[in-house]
Design a protein around this motif. Structure first.
Motif, PDB file in Angstrom:
ATOM      1  N   PHE A 154      18.494  23.507  -4.357  1.00  0.00           N
ATOM      2  CA  PHE A 154      19.767  22.855  -4.696  1.00  0.00           C
ATOM      3  C   PHE A 154      19.842  22.215  -6.087  1.00  0.00           C
ATOM      4  N   GLY A 155      20.778  21.947  -7.259  1.00  0.00           N
ATOM      5  CA  GLY A 155      21.156  21.816  -8.305  1.00  0.00           C
ATOM      6  C   GLY A 155      21.870  20.671  -8.363  1.00  0.00           C
ATOM      7  N   ALA A 156      22.112  20.347  -7.765  1.00  0.00           N
ATOM      8  CA  ALA A 156      23.269  18.580  -7.693  1.00  0.00           C
ATOM      9  C   ALA A 156      21.661  17.422  -8.540  1.00  0.00           C
ATOM     10  N   ALA A 157      21.825  17.073  -9.555  1.00  0.00           N
ATOM     11  CA  ALA A 157      21.508  16.165 -10.755  1.00  0.00           C
ATOM     12  C   ALA A 157      20.731  16.593 -10.983  1.00  0.00           C
ATOM     13  N   GLN A 158      20.077  17.899 -11.440  1.00  0.00           N
ATOM     14  CA  GLN A 158      18.974  18.415 -12.060  1.00  0.00           C
ATOM     15  C   GLN A 158      19.641  18.338 -12.998  1.00  0.00           C
ATOM     16  N   GLY A 159      20.694  18.040 -14.324  1.00  0.00           N
ATOM     17  CA  GLY A 159      20.821  17.737 -14.670  1.00  0.00           C
ATOM     18  C   GLY A 159      20.559  16.140 -15.759  1.00  0.00           C
ATOM     19  N   ILE A 160      19.919  14.704 -14.607  1.00  0.00           N
ATOM     20  CA  ILE A 160      20.123  14.390 -14.583  1.00  0.00           C
ATOM     21  C   ILE A 160      18.581  13.802 -15.074  1.00  0.00           C
ATOM     22  N   VAL A 161      17.924  15.103 -14.257  1.00  0.00           N
ATOM     23  CA  VAL A 161      16.036  15.277 -13.974  1.00  0.00           C
ATOM     24  C   VAL A 161      16.038  15.624 -15.768  1.00  0.00           C
ATOM     25  N   LEU A 162      16.770  16.720 -16.108  1.00  0.00           N
ATOM     26  CA  LEU A 162      16.068  17.685 -17.251  1.00  0.00           C
ATOM     27  C   LEU A 162      16.503  15.985 -18.490  1.00  0.00           C
ATOM     28  N   ILE A 163      17.583  15.579 -18.225  1.00  0.00           N
ATOM     29  CA  ILE A 163      18.056  14.344 -19.357  1.00  0.00           C
ATOM     30  C   ILE A 163      16.621  13.424 -19.379  1.00  0.00           C
ATOM     31  N   GLY A 164      16.168  13.187 -18.545  1.00  0.00           N
ATOM     32  CA  GLY A 164      14.945  12.201 -18.279  1.00  0.00           C
ATOM     33  C   GLY A 164      13.811  11.910 -18.171  1.00  0.00           C
ATOM     34  N   LEU A 165      13.577  13.786 -18.619  1.00  0.00           N
ATOM     35  CA  LEU A 165      12.460  14.183 -18.636  1.00  0.00           C
ATOM     36  C   LEU A 165      12.456  14.681 -20.200  1.00  0.00           C
ATOM     37  N   LEU A 166      13.560  15.718 -21.061  1.00  0.00           N
ATOM     38  CA  LEU A 166      13.462  15.086 -21.900  1.00  0.00           C
ATOM     39  C   LEU A 166      13.472  14.373 -22.812  1.00  0.00           C
ATOM     40  N   GLY A 167      14.011  13.235 -22.305  1.00  0.00           N
ATOM     41  CA  GLY A 167      14.147  12.005 -23.172  1.00  0.00           C
ATOM     42  C   GLY A 167      12.799  11.590 -23.157  1.00  0.00           C
ATOM     43  N   ILE A 168      12.260  11.741 -22.387  1.00  0.00           N
ATOM     44  CA  ILE A 168      10.735  10.909 -21.972  1.00  0.00           C
ATOM     45  C   ILE A 168       9.448  11.729 -23.785  1.00  0.00           C
ATOM     46  N   PHE A 169       9.754  12.565 -23.578  1.00  0.00           N
ATOM     47  CA  PHE A 169       8.899  13.475 -23.798  1.00  0.00           C
ATOM     48  C   PHE A 169       8.551  14.121 -25.659  1.00  0.00           C
ATOM     49  N   LEU A 170      10.413  13.850 -25.703  1.00  0.00           N
ATOM     50  CA  LEU A 170      11.275  14.667 -27.098  1.00  0.00           C
ATOM     51  C   LEU A 170      11.598  13.565 -27.274  1.00  0.00           C
ATOM     52  N   ASP A 171      11.444  13.417 -29.103  1.00  0.00           N
ATOM     53  CA  ASP A 171      11.351  12.227 -30.153  1.00  0.00           C
ATOM     54  C   ASP A 171      13.078  13.262 -31.131  1.00  0.00           C
ATOM     55  N   GLU A 172      14.645  13.482 -30.061  1.00  0.00           N
ATOM     56  CA  GLU A 172      15.862  13.814 -30.916  1.00  0.00           C
ATOM     57  C   GLU A 172      16.586  12.539 -30.342  1.00  0.00           C
ATOM     58  N   SER A 173      17.935  12.872 -30.267  1.00  0.00           N
ATOM     59  CA  SER A 173      19.250  11.602 -29.848  1.00  0.00           C
ATOM     60  C   SER A 173      19.635  12.294 -29.108  1.00  0.00           C
ATOM     61  N   LEU A 174      20.317  11.324 -28.854  1.00  0.00           N
ATOM     62  CA  LEU A 174      20.783  11.550 -26.578  1.00  0.00           C
ATOM     63  C   LEU A 174      21.480  13.026 -27.019  1.00  0.00           C
ATOM     64  N   GLN A 175      22.285  13.191 -27.811  1.00  0.00           N
ATOM     65  CA  GLN A 175      23.239  14.361 -27.773  1.00  0.00           C
ATOM     66  C   GLN A 175      22.463  16.144 -27.581  1.00  0.00           C
ATOM     67  N   LYS A 176      21.155  15.514 -28.730  1.00  0.00           N
ATOM     68  CA  LYS A 176      20.570  16.799 -29.087  1.00  0.00           C
ATOM     69  C   LYS A 176      20.000  17.335 -27.404  1.00  0.00           C
ATOM     70  N   ILE A 177      19.817  16.049 -26.672  1.00  0.00           N
ATOM     71  CA  ILE A 177      18.829  16.138 -25.283  1.00  0.00           C
ATOM     72  C   ILE A 177      19.911  16.618 -24.976  1.00  0.00           C
ATOM     73  N   ASN A 178      20.868  16.158 -24.870  1.00  0.00           N
ATOM     74  CA  ASN A 178      22.011  16.666 -23.507  1.00  0.00           C
ATOM     75  C   ASN A 178      22.452  18.390 -24.071  1.00  0.00           C
ATOM     76  N   ALA A 179      21.812  18.623 -24.803  1.00  0.00           N
ATOM     77  CA  ALA A 179      23.078  19.601 -25.174  1.00  0.00           C
ATOM     78  C   ALA A 179      21.814  20.717 -24.129  1.00  0.00           C
ATOM     79  N   ALA A 180      20.739  21.010 -25.294  1.00  0.00           N
ATOM     80  CA  ALA A 180      19.292  21.146 -24.816  1.00  0.00           C
ATOM     81  C   ALA A 180      19.407  20.633 -23.254  1.00  0.00           C
ATOM     82  N   LYS A 181      19.960  20.097 -22.363  1.00  0.00           N
ATOM     83  CA  LYS A 181      19.789  20.269 -20.657  1.00  0.00           C
ATOM     84  C   LYS A 181      20.707  21.150 -20.550  1.00  0.00           C
ATOM     85  N   VAL A 182      21.974  20.919 -20.717  1.00  0.00           N
ATOM     86  CA  VAL A 182      23.339  22.147 -20.871  1.00  0.00           C
ATOM     87  C   VAL A 182      22.204  23.645 -20.377  1.00  0.00           C
ATOM     88  N   VAL A 183      22.056  24.464 -21.455  1.00  0.00           N
ATOM     89  CA  VAL A 183      21.383  25.260 -21.777  1.00  0.00           C
ATOM     90  C   VAL A 183      20.021  25.206 -20.873  1.00  0.00           C
TER      91      VAL A 183
END
Length: 251
Positions: A154-183
């Motif tokens: 059930f995919g609701a809010a999976q994007g928010i979960v992904l943003i949280g995970l990527l933001g913790i482990f990657l040294d990138e801007s929020l926009q690049k993290i958000n783009a990765a989340k979309v993919v």
């Protein structure tokens, strides 16, 4: 599906596609809309999942500039997303519908908590921008695998979960993290959609209306959605999420 219901589902698809590109949680718009028109929960969930795939494609196109230089990372994490999505989809199809009616309200509730705490989570993440691997390391891979399972079920809010995970482990801007989340979210939805098309009870009218709406919303959300007031966006998501919980509990 009546013409007015088709218009309503299309409009919900536009909103969901836009929200998925900007934040995540678009399913909290389309899923309760389908429930309100009398679709059984499983049918609503799988039809919504398949319908949101085109919106993910247009969202990726909208973020193509921010995706530059992330190919290797996304190949690694994309494998985790696909494996997790198939596992979550199989759980959805094999667990009884009664389990779905119990589990999904809990998942929606947790999703709404994530929506509400996201500003505070973002501040916390900003203070943890040291000591990160270029591709996130094995812990991020496992986290993305778990997010994929959640998204396949059930995919609701999976994007928010992904943003949280990527933001913790990657040294990138929020926009690049958000783009990765979309993919990654697109890969999750696409893998589950392939499974659902062959073995799940789909309503193709619902799929078509959500797909058409999400295509429009996905692109507009990627290009223009950053201008929306975050507080207003979260308020809308929370309201429709509560409606979805009430619909499921009282069904």
């Amino acid at each position: 599906m009546t013409p007015w219901e088709a218009v309503a589902v299309f409009a919900a698809g536009v909103a969901a596609g836009g929200i998925n590109s900007v934040v995540g949680s678009g399913s909290l718009i389309t899923f309760p809309t389908l429930l309100a028109f009398g679709y059984p929960p499983i049918v609503a969930n799988v039809s919504n999942n398949v319908g949101l795939v085109p919106g993910g494609v247009t969202g990726v196109l909208g973020y193509r500039e921010e995706l530059g230089g992330q190919r290797g990372r996304l190949v690694r994490l994309g494998i985790a997303s696909v494996i997790g999505s198939v596992a979550g989809g199989l759980l959805l199809l094999n667990l009884p519908e009664s389990a779905f009616k119990i589990i999904v309200p809990v998942l929606i509730g947790l999703s709404l908590v994530l929506v509400l705490v996201q500003p505070y989570l973002g501040k916390w993440l900003a203070g943890r921008r040291r000591d990160r691997h270029a591709h996130g390391g094995p812990l991020l891979w496992l986290g993305v695998l778990g997010a994929g399972m959640y998204g396949g079920y059930f995919g609701a809010a999976q994007g928010i979960v992904l943003i949280g995970l990527l933001g913790i482990f990657l040294d990138e801007s929020l926009q690049k993290i958000n783009a990765a989340k979309v993919v990654l979210a697109l890969l999750v939805n696409s893998a589950a959609a392939v499974l659902f098309v062959f073995v799940a009870p789909l309503d193709w009218w619902a799929v078509a209306m959500v797909a058409l709406g999400s295509m429009v919303g996905g692109y507009l959300g990627a290009r223009l959605g950053r201008r929306l007031p975050p507080v207003l966006l979260r308020g809308v998501i929370v309201v429709v999420g509560i409606v979805a919980i009430v619909n499921l509990v009282m069904d």
